[in-house]
Design a protein around this motif. Structure first.
Motif, PDB file in Angstrom:
ATOM      1  N   ALA A 107       0.803  -1.150  -0.055  1.00 20.71           N
ATOM      2  CA  ALA A 107       0.134   0.096  -0.056  1.00 20.71           C
ATOM      3  C   ALA A 107       0.915   1.274   0.065  1.00 20.71           C
ATOM      4  O   ALA A 107       0.312   2.296  -0.603  1.00 20.71           O
ATOM      5  CB  ALA A 107      -0.955   0.086   1.287  1.00 20.71           C
ATOM      6  N   VAL A 108       1.982   1.130   0.767  1.00 19.23           N
ATOM      7  CA  VAL A 108       2.870   2.301   0.780  1.00 19.23           C
ATOM      8  C   VAL A 108       4.244   2.329  -0.075  1.00 19.23           C
ATOM      9  O   VAL A 108       4.887   1.540   0.802  1.00 19.23           O
ATOM     10  CB  VAL A 108       2.917   2.819   2.270  1.00 19.23           C
ATOM     11  N   PRO A 109       4.442   2.692  -1.077  1.00 22.66           N
ATOM     12  CA  PRO A 109       5.847   2.540  -1.633  1.00 22.66           C
ATOM     13  C   PRO A 109       6.715   2.953  -1.020  1.00 22.66           C
ATOM     14  O   PRO A 109       6.721   4.208  -0.430  1.00 22.66           O
ATOM     15  CB  PRO A 109       5.585   3.101  -3.376  1.00 22.66           C
ATOM     16  N   GLY A 110       7.888   2.417  -0.744  1.00 27.32           N
ATOM     17  CA  GLY A 110       9.274   2.972  -0.141  1.00 27.32           C
ATOM     18  C   GLY A 110       8.954   2.990   1.385  1.00 27.32           C
ATOM     19  O   GLY A 110       9.693   3.640   1.912  1.00 27.32           O
ATOM     20  N   VAL A 111       8.077   2.099   2.001  1.00 29.04           N
ATOM     21  CA  VAL A 111       7.831   2.288   3.160  1.00 29.04           C
ATOM     22  C   VAL A 111       8.965   1.949   4.115  1.00 29.04           C
ATOM     23  O   VAL A 111       9.722   1.153   3.743  1.00 29.04           O
ATOM     24  CB  VAL A 111       6.529   1.336   3.935  1.00 29.04           C
ATOM     25  N   ARG A 112       9.187   2.602   5.234  1.00 28.76           N
ATOM     26  CA  ARG A 112      10.500   2.289   5.914  1.00 28.76           C
ATOM     27  C   ARG A 112      10.281   2.267   7.507  1.00 28.76           C
ATOM     28  O   ARG A 112      11.026   1.714   8.113  1.00 28.76           O
ATOM     29  CB  ARG A 112      11.569   3.416   5.860  1.00 28.76           C
ATOM     30  N   LEU A 113       9.039   2.627   7.861  1.00 28.43           N
ATOM     31  CA  LEU A 113       8.619   2.517   9.235  1.00 28.43           C
ATOM     32  C   LEU A 113       7.437   1.758   9.403  1.00 28.43           C
ATOM     33  O   LEU A 113       6.511   1.797   8.576  1.00 28.43           O
ATOM     34  CB  LEU A 113       8.359   4.159   9.844  1.00 28.43           C
ATOM     35  N   CYS A 114       7.084   1.199  10.526  1.00 32.57           N
ATOM     36  CA  CYS A 114       5.986   0.311  10.985  1.00 32.57           C
ATOM     37  C   CYS A 114       4.722   1.453  11.186  1.00 32.57           C
ATOM     38  O   CYS A 114       5.123   2.746  11.396  1.00 32.57           O
ATOM     39  CB  CYS A 114       6.169  -0.539  12.019  1.00 32.57           C
ATOM     40  N   VAL A 115       3.744   1.042  11.345  1.00 37.20           N
ATOM     41  CA  VAL A 115       2.607   2.181  11.728  1.00 37.20           C
ATOM     42  C   VAL A 115       2.742   2.883  12.989  1.00 37.20           C
ATOM     43  O   VAL A 115       2.808   4.077  12.803  1.00 37.20           O
ATOM     44  CB  VAL A 115       1.119   1.326  11.643  1.00 37.20           C
ATOM     45  N   HIS A 116       3.267   2.253  13.966  1.00 37.61           N
ATOM     46  CA  HIS A 116       3.423   2.987  15.172  1.00 37.61           C
ATOM     47  C   HIS A 116       4.661   3.941  15.250  1.00 37.61           C
ATOM     48  O   HIS A 116       4.533   5.154  15.702  1.00 37.61           O
ATOM     49  CB  HIS A 116       3.964   1.600  16.343  1.00 37.61           C
ATOM     50  N   CYS A 117       5.872   3.565  14.556  1.00 40.86           N
ATOM     51  CA  CYS A 117       6.759   4.553  14.374  1.00 40.86           C
ATOM     52  C   CYS A 117       6.477   5.813  13.571  1.00 40.86           C
ATOM     53  O   CYS A 117       6.921   6.690  13.633  1.00 40.86           O
ATOM     54  CB  CYS A 117       8.132   3.756  13.963  1.00 40.86           C
ATOM     55  N   GLN A 118       5.741   5.140  12.284  1.00 40.13           N
ATOM     56  CA  GLN A 118       5.181   6.384  11.659  1.00 40.13           C
ATOM     57  C   GLN A 118       4.284   7.315  12.369  1.00 40.13           C
ATOM     58  O   GLN A 118       4.618   8.673  11.973  1.00 40.13           O
ATOM     59  CB  GLN A 118       4.554   5.915  10.414  1.00 40.13           C
ATOM     60  N   GLU A 119       3.589   6.882  13.146  1.00 38.76           N
ATOM     61  CA  GLU A 119       2.682   7.794  13.723  1.00 38.76           C
ATOM     62  C   GLU A 119       3.538   8.686  14.768  1.00 38.76           C
ATOM     63  O   GLU A 119       3.000   9.870  14.689  1.00 38.76           O
ATOM     64  CB  GLU A 119       1.642   6.995  14.463  1.00 38.76           C
ATOM     65  N   ALA A 120       4.380   8.154  15.480  1.00 42.22           N
ATOM     66  CA  ALA A 120       5.188   9.112  16.157  1.00 42.22           C
ATOM     67  C   ALA A 120       5.884  10.002  15.272  1.00 42.22           C
ATOM     68  O   ALA A 120       6.012  11.389  15.855  1.00 42.22           O
ATOM     69  CB  ALA A 120       6.093   7.874  17.193  1.00 42.22           C
ATOM     70  N   ALA A 121       6.506   9.662  14.289  1.00 43.91           N
ATOM     71  CA  ALA A 121       7.220  10.431  13.501  1.00 43.91           C
ATOM     72  C   ALA A 121       6.345  11.745  12.947  1.00 43.91           C
ATOM     73  O   ALA A 121       6.753  12.854  12.874  1.00 43.91           O
ATOM     74  CB  ALA A 121       7.882   9.901  12.260  1.00 43.91           C
ATOM     75  N   ASP A 122       5.151  11.178  12.508  1.00 45.46           N
ATOM     76  CA  ASP A 122       4.189  12.302  11.954  1.00 45.46           C
ATOM     77  C   ASP A 122       3.945  13.263  13.203  1.00 45.46           C
ATOM     78  O   ASP A 122       3.846  14.476  13.011  1.00 45.46           O
ATOM     79  CB  ASP A 122       2.891  11.604  11.615  1.00 45.46           C
ATOM     80  N   ARG A 123       3.666  12.726  14.568  1.00 47.86           N
ATOM     81  CA  ARG A 123       3.418  13.596  15.525  1.00 47.86           C
ATOM     82  C   ARG A 123       4.555  14.540  15.758  1.00 47.86           C
ATOM     83  O   ARG A 123       4.206  15.761  16.068  1.00 47.86           O
ATOM     84  CB  ARG A 123       3.178  12.893  16.720  1.00 47.86           C
TER      85      ARG A 123
END
Length: 88
Positions: free
Chosen positions: A53-69
């Motif tokens: 679903a996410v080309p080039g994904v590097r982070l799991c959902v939990h870590c991506q949410e933390a990075a976005d925050r």
């Protein structure tokens, strides 16, 4: 009708430039290519469905949410200081 030194359409030109800049910044942040199998932050496995679903994904959902925050908190957009709000 323009006033002062501003030419006709100056306001719209600045709005268009602001939108164009935002689009360029967003496109520059998009990753390409295959995603990682494990999160680069916590080493958790990234499910195949997320990698599809996410080309080039590097982070799991939990870590991506933390990075976005963190990014939202660090970049705090000042609407009063933007080009558009100064034109009013």
């Amino acid at each position: 009708m323009a006033t002062g030194w501003a030419g006709d359409g100056a306001v719209q030109d600045q709005i268009d430039a602001t939108v164009s800049d935002a689009i360029k910044r967003a496109r520059a942040r998009l990753r390409q290519g295959p995603g990682l199998e494990h999160c680069e932050e916590c080493d958790a496995e990234i499910p195949q469905a997320r990698r599809d679903a996410v080309p080039g994904v590097r982070l799991c959902v939990h870590c991506q949410e933390a990075a976005d925050r963190e990014e939202r908190e660090a970049t705090g957009y000042n609407r009063r200081g933007s080009k558009d709000s100064q034109l009013r």
